[in-house]
Design a protein around this motif. Structure first.
Motif, mmCIF file in Angstrom:
data_model
loop_
_atom_site.group_PDB
_atom_site.id
_atom_site.type_symbol
_atom_site.label_atom_id
_atom_site.label_comp_id
_atom_site.label_asym_id
_atom_site.label_seq_id
_atom_site.Cartn_x
_atom_site.Cartn_y
_atom_site.Cartn_z
ATOM 1 N N LEU A 77 0.918 -1.340 0.004
ATOM 2 C CA LEU A 77 -0.048 -0.034 -0.190
ATOM 3 C C LEU A 77 0.989 1.381 -0.138
ATOM 4 O O LEU A 77 2.142 1.244 0.354
ATOM 5 N N ARG A 78 0.327 2.296 -0.389
ATOM 6 C CA ARG A 78 0.909 3.422 -0.435
ATOM 7 C C ARG A 78 0.241 4.594 0.419
ATOM 8 O O ARG A 78 -1.027 4.693 -0.022
ATOM 9 N N VAL A 79 0.861 5.226 1.486
ATOM 10 C CA VAL A 79 0.180 6.070 2.282
ATOM 11 C C VAL A 79 0.569 7.650 1.871
ATOM 12 O O VAL A 79 1.752 7.928 2.104
ATOM 13 N N VAL A 103 1.026 -5.187 9.653
ATOM 14 C CA VAL A 103 1.747 -4.489 8.864
ATOM 15 C C VAL A 103 3.251 -5.043 8.977
ATOM 16 O O VAL A 103 3.834 -5.181 9.972
ATOM 17 N N ALA A 104 3.607 -5.394 7.981
ATOM 18 C CA ALA A 104 5.053 -6.287 7.830
ATOM 19 C C ALA A 104 6.221 -5.303 7.975
ATOM 20 O O ALA A 104 7.151 -5.464 8.583
ATOM 21 N N SER A 105 6.075 -4.190 7.162
ATOM 22 C CA SER A 105 7.110 -3.276 7.266
ATOM 23 C C SER A 105 6.391 -1.862 6.779
ATOM 24 O O SER A 105 5.505 -1.627 5.877
ATOM 25 N N SER A 106 7.402 -0.763 6.855
ATOM 26 C CA SER A 106 6.691 0.440 6.265
ATOM 27 C C SER A 106 8.133 1.324 5.928
ATOM 28 O O SER A 106 9.021 1.062 6.640
ATOM 29 N N ARG A 107 8.144 1.845 4.971
ATOM 30 C CA ARG A 107 9.367 2.717 4.513
ATOM 31 C C ARG A 107 8.810 3.992 3.901
ATOM 32 O O ARG A 107 7.981 4.214 2.939
ATOM 33 N N PHE A 108 9.364 5.085 4.361
ATOM 34 C CA PHE A 108 9.265 6.462 3.910
ATOM 35 C C PHE A 108 9.935 6.582 2.578
ATOM 36 O O PHE A 108 10.844 6.417 2.272
ATOM 37 N N ILE A 109 9.155 7.210 1.616
ATOM 38 C CA ILE A 109 9.442 7.681 0.246
ATOM 39 C C ILE A 109 9.470 9.228 0.140
ATOM 40 O O ILE A 109 8.471 9.843 0.275
ATOM 41 N N TYR A 144 4.321 6.806 2.442
ATOM 42 C CA TYR A 144 5.026 5.640 3.010
ATOM 43 C C TYR A 144 4.449 4.330 2.402
ATOM 44 O O TYR A 144 3.357 4.213 1.844
ATOM 45 N N GLU A 145 5.666 3.525 1.807
ATOM 46 C CA GLU A 145 5.318 2.356 1.171
ATOM 47 C C GLU A 145 5.217 1.445 2.388
ATOM 48 O O GLU A 145 6.004 1.252 3.080
#
Length: 177
Positions: A77-79, A103-109, A144-145
């Motif tokens: 998902l993208r937030v 939620v397995a992970s989140s990464r800021f883009i 966030y991805e």
């Protein structure tokens, strides 16, 4: 039995000279056991090497398949955020995302990463070399991805994320294409 062992055995046995000469001739010509060529023979070392090669191949295939399996065990998902959100609120959203079960992970883009990704997908090199864009048109597209576990209910997780203060939109990656 290898050639040296056979020659040693012939020397140590008591047999008629004619028979010994016939056996020695077969050894030198590479045939024995009723005149059949001995063909390819694996030594102890070549068997070990073959076993090692098979093990390496199995490990390579196994780990590749395992990695591939886990890549497809998440949904992405993208937030996206409201326009007036502060950096501190963005960090807080990231912390809240990590606390959501499933939620397995989140990464800021960053907006620069988003622009580079967009360019790589939609533009060819000629357009970018011409300098068609002086500044990043996706300056407010930081996001966030989020990777969601396959066993989790993605609809529920989307609703939880949409309820976080400062979140404008939650999209599945297929919705963005």
């Amino acid at each position: 039995m290898n050639k040296k062992q056979l020659e040693y055995t012939l020397q140590s046995l008591t047999m008629p000279d004619e028979m010994a000469e016939e056996m020695a001739g077969k050894i030198k010509s590479g045939t024995h056991k009723s005149g059949i060529s001995k063909g390819f023979r694996m030594s102890r070392y070549s068997k070990t090497a073959a076993a090692a090669i098979v093990c390496v191949m199995l490990l390579t295939v196994g780990t590749t398949a395992y990695a591939g399996y886990h890549v497809y065990q998440t949904k992405n998902l993208r937030v996206f955020f409201e326009e007036d959100i502060s950096d501190m609120q963005i960090e807080q959203v990231g912390e809240e995302l990590e606390q959501i079960r499933g939620v397995a992970s989140s990464r800021f883009i960053s907006s620069d990463e988003a622009w580079a990704e967009f360019q790589a997908i939609y533009f060819d090199e000629e357009i970018m070399e011409e300098g068609a864009f002086d500044e990043n048109p996706l300056i407010d597209s930081y996001n966030y991805e989020v990777a969601v576990e396959l066993t989790a209910n993605t609809g529920e997780i989307r609703e939880l994320i949409e309820g976080i203060e400062g979140v404008r939109k939650v999209s599945d990656l297929t919705e963005l294409e």
